[in-house]
Design a protein around this motif. Structure first.
Motif, PDB file in Angstrom:
ATOM      1  N   THR A 151       0.854  -1.184   0.000  1.00 56.32           N
ATOM      2  CA  THR A 151       0.000   0.000   0.000  1.00 56.32           C
ATOM      3  C   THR A 151       0.889   1.233   0.000  1.00 56.32           C
ATOM      4  O   THR A 151       1.965   1.229   0.587  1.00 56.32           O
ATOM      5  CB  THR A 151      -0.971   0.016   1.205  1.00 56.32           C
ATOM      6  OG1 THR A 151      -1.891   1.089   1.045  1.00 56.32           O
ATOM      7  CG2 THR A 151      -0.237   0.183   2.506  1.00 56.32           C
ATOM      8  N   ARG A 188       1.320   5.564   0.291  1.00 59.12           N
ATOM      9  CA  ARG A 188       0.844   6.855   0.758  1.00 59.12           C
ATOM     10  C   ARG A 188       1.700   7.917   0.094  1.00 59.12           C
ATOM     11  O   ARG A 188       2.602   7.626  -0.673  1.00 59.12           O
ATOM     12  CB  ARG A 188       0.922   6.959   2.284  1.00 59.12           C
ATOM     13  CG  ARG A 188       0.032   5.972   3.029  1.00 59.12           C
ATOM     14  CD  ARG A 188      -1.434   6.290   2.755  1.00 59.12           C
ATOM     15  NE  ARG A 188      -2.350   5.408   3.450  1.00 59.12           N
ATOM     16  CZ  ARG A 188      -2.969   4.384   2.889  1.00 59.12           C
ATOM     17  NH1 ARG A 188      -2.727   4.066   1.638  1.00 59.12           N
ATOM     18  NH2 ARG A 188      -3.820   3.652   3.560  1.00 59.12           N
ATOM     19  N   ASP A 216       0.435  -4.437  16.893  1.00 59.32           N
ATOM     20  CA  ASP A 216      -0.747  -4.377  16.042  1.00 59.32           C
ATOM     21  C   ASP A 216      -1.158  -5.730  15.458  1.00 59.32           C
ATOM     22  O   ASP A 216      -2.312  -5.935  15.142  1.00 59.32           O
ATOM     23  CB  ASP A 216      -0.551  -3.383  14.899  1.00 59.32           C
ATOM     24  CG  ASP A 216      -0.735  -1.951  15.368  1.00 59.32           C
ATOM     25  OD1 ASP A 216      -1.001  -1.762  16.567  1.00 59.32           O
ATOM     26  OD2 ASP A 216      -0.603  -1.041  14.554  1.00 59.32           O
ATOM     27  N   GLU A 249       2.447  14.351  10.346  1.00 59.56           N
ATOM     28  CA  GLU A 249       1.958  13.949   9.026  1.00 59.56           C
ATOM     29  C   GLU A 249       2.557  12.601   8.614  1.00 59.56           C
ATOM     30  O   GLU A 249       1.852  11.729   8.113  1.00 59.56           O
ATOM     31  CB  GLU A 249       2.293  15.015   7.991  1.00 59.56           C
ATOM     32  CG  GLU A 249       1.710  14.722   6.637  1.00 59.56           C
ATOM     33  CD  GLU A 249       1.987  15.802   5.612  1.00 59.56           C
ATOM     34  OE1 GLU A 249       1.762  15.539   4.425  1.00 59.56           O
ATOM     35  OE2 GLU A 249       2.448  16.893   5.996  1.00 59.56           O
ATOM     36  N   GLN A 251       0.907   9.862  10.637  1.00 62.57           N
ATOM     37  CA  GLN A 251      -0.441   9.563  10.158  1.00 62.57           C
ATOM     38  C   GLN A 251      -0.388   8.726   8.885  1.00 62.57           C
ATOM     39  O   GLN A 251      -1.164   7.790   8.716  1.00 62.57           O
ATOM     40  CB  GLN A 251      -1.200  10.878   9.929  1.00 62.57           C
ATOM     41  CG  GLN A 251      -2.672  10.709   9.605  1.00 62.57           C
ATOM     42  CD  GLN A 251      -2.937  10.478   8.125  1.00 62.57           C
ATOM     43  OE1 GLN A 251      -2.176  10.904   7.257  1.00 62.57           O
ATOM     44  NE2 GLN A 251      -4.011   9.786   7.834  1.00 62.57           N
ATOM     45  N   GLN A 252       0.546   9.029   7.995  1.00 62.65           N
ATOM     46  CA  GLN A 252       0.664   8.259   6.749  1.00 62.65           C
ATOM     47  C   GLN A 252       1.098   6.823   7.030  1.00 62.65           C
ATOM     48  O   GLN A 252       0.556   5.882   6.440  1.00 62.65           O
ATOM     49  CB  GLN A 252       1.657   8.932   5.808  1.00 62.65           C
ATOM     50  CG  GLN A 252       1.146  10.223   5.219  1.00 62.65           C
ATOM     51  CD  GLN A 252       2.158  10.884   4.312  1.00 62.65           C
ATOM     52  OE1 GLN A 252       3.068  10.243   3.801  1.00 62.65           O
ATOM     53  NE2 GLN A 252       1.991  12.181   4.104  1.00 62.65           N
ATOM     54  N   ARG A 300       0.680   5.199   9.880  1.00 59.75           N
ATOM     55  CA  ARG A 300      -0.418   4.555  10.606  1.00 59.75           C
ATOM     56  C   ARG A 300      -1.513   4.080   9.650  1.00 59.75           C
ATOM     57  O   ARG A 300      -1.957   2.935   9.710  1.00 59.75           O
ATOM     58  CB  ARG A 300      -1.003   5.549  11.609  1.00 59.75           C
ATOM     59  CG  ARG A 300      -2.246   5.089  12.323  1.00 59.75           C
ATOM     60  CD  ARG A 300      -1.916   4.205  13.462  1.00 59.75           C
ATOM     61  NE  ARG A 300      -2.304   2.848  13.138  1.00 59.75           N
ATOM     62  CZ  ARG A 300      -2.008   1.791  13.858  1.00 59.75           C
ATOM     63  NH1 ARG A 300      -1.294   1.901  14.944  1.00 59.75           N
ATOM     64  NH2 ARG A 300      -2.388   0.604  13.518  1.00 59.75           N
ATOM     65  N   SER A 301      -1.957   4.953   8.745  1.00 62.33           N
ATOM     66  CA  SER A 301      -3.024   4.560   7.824  1.00 62.33           C
ATOM     67  C   SER A 301      -2.526   3.503   6.836  1.00 62.33           C
ATOM     68  O   SER A 301      -3.258   2.582   6.482  1.00 62.33           O
ATOM     69  CB  SER A 301      -3.592   5.770   7.082  1.00 62.33           C
ATOM     70  OG  SER A 301      -2.657   6.282   6.171  1.00 62.33           O
ATOM     71  N   GLY A 302      -1.273   3.620   6.413  1.00 65.38           N
ATOM     72  CA  GLY A 302      -0.703   2.613   5.524  1.00 65.38           C
ATOM     73  C   GLY A 302      -0.584   1.262   6.201  1.00 65.38           C
ATOM     74  O   GLY A 302      -0.856   0.223   5.601  1.00 65.38           O
ATOM     75  N   ASP A 323      -2.463   0.153   8.710  1.00 64.02           N
ATOM     76  CA  ASP A 323      -3.821  -0.404   8.830  1.00 64.02           C
ATOM     77  C   ASP A 323      -4.264  -1.051   7.524  1.00 64.02           C
ATOM     78  O   ASP A 323      -4.804  -2.148   7.511  1.00 64.02           O
ATOM     79  CB  ASP A 323      -4.822   0.684   9.227  1.00 64.02           C
ATOM     80  CG  ASP A 323      -4.650   1.140  10.661  1.00 64.02           C
ATOM     81  OD1 ASP A 323      -4.034   0.404  11.453  1.00 64.02           O
ATOM     82  OD2 ASP A 323      -5.126   2.243  10.980  1.00 64.02           O
ATOM     83  N   SER A 324      -4.003  -0.371   6.421  1.00 64.38           N
ATOM     84  CA  SER A 324      -4.399  -0.878   5.109  1.00 64.38           C
ATOM     85  C   SER A 324      -3.648  -2.152   4.747  1.00 64.38           C
ATOM     86  O   SER A 324      -4.242  -3.130   4.271  1.00 64.38           O
ATOM     87  CB  SER A 324      -4.150   0.195   4.055  1.00 64.38           C
ATOM     88  OG  SER A 324      -4.430  -0.297   2.775  1.00 64.38           O
ATOM     89  N   ARG A 367      -4.858  -5.200   6.664  1.00 65.72           N
ATOM     90  CA  ARG A 367      -6.097  -5.757   6.093  1.00 65.72           C
ATOM     91  C   ARG A 367      -5.800  -6.578   4.844  1.00 65.72           C
ATOM     92  O   ARG A 367      -6.320  -7.668   4.661  1.00 65.72           O
ATOM     93  CB  ARG A 367      -7.071  -4.632   5.747  1.00 65.72           C
ATOM     94  CG  ARG A 367      -7.917  -4.147   6.873  1.00 65.72           C
ATOM     95  CD  ARG A 367      -9.068  -3.274   6.389  1.00 65.72           C
ATOM     96  NE  ARG A 367      -8.676  -2.271   5.412  1.00 65.72           N
ATOM     97  CZ  ARG A 367      -8.177  -1.070   5.696  1.00 65.72           C
ATOM     98  NH1 ARG A 367      -7.993  -0.734   6.946  1.00 65.72           N
ATOM     99  NH2 ARG A 367      -7.874  -0.209   4.747  1.00 65.72           N
TER     100      ARG A 367
END
Length: 122
Positions: free
Chosen positions: A24, A26, A77, A98, A101-102, A104-106, A108-109, A112
């Motif tokens: 993934t 970002r 995690d 910033e 956050q990138q 962290r969201s990466g 999570d993705s 999944r």
């Protein structure tokens, strides 16, 4: 610094994660994750790729230190996972929040997408 058992150190482990893991992207980072079949219940391991395109040695080391600090926060995690974080050229120019956050969201993705089993309560 991450403990030895939480770092990817061998080139073949980096290669296997990047080539066969979930991916993934970002704006300033790309994350790859692969569930380890040899040690599915072991610690998560993190590896970092920061090329010269990111900047001079000072900027590259700053980005690596930031990413190691973030990885230390994310070790619980999931379980038995190899994660490689590749910094893109803009990673040295963004603020800590910033970049955090990138990542962290990466993360999570990519968790999944990889089908990793998450720890309870996360």
């Amino acid at each position: 610094m991450l403990p030895k058992n939480q770092r990817i150190r061998l080139a073949q482990d980096f290669t296997a994660t990047v080539r066969s893991g979930a991916r993934t992207g970002r704006r300033n980072v790309v994350l790859y994750a692969r569930v380890r079949s040899d040690e599915p219940l072991g610690n998560n391991r993190f590896g970092f790729i920061v090329s010269k395109a990111v900047g001079n040695a000072v900027n590259r080391n700053l980005v690596k230190r930031r990413m190691r600090a973030m990885a230390a926060q994310f070790t619980a995690d999931a379980i038995g996972l190899d994660v490689v974080v590749r910094a893109l050229p803009g990673a040295a120019d963004v603020e800590w929040n910033e970049l955090h956050q990138q990542v962290r969201s990466g993360l999570d993705s990519v968790l999944r997408k990889s089908g990793a089993k998450r720890e309870k309560g996360l």
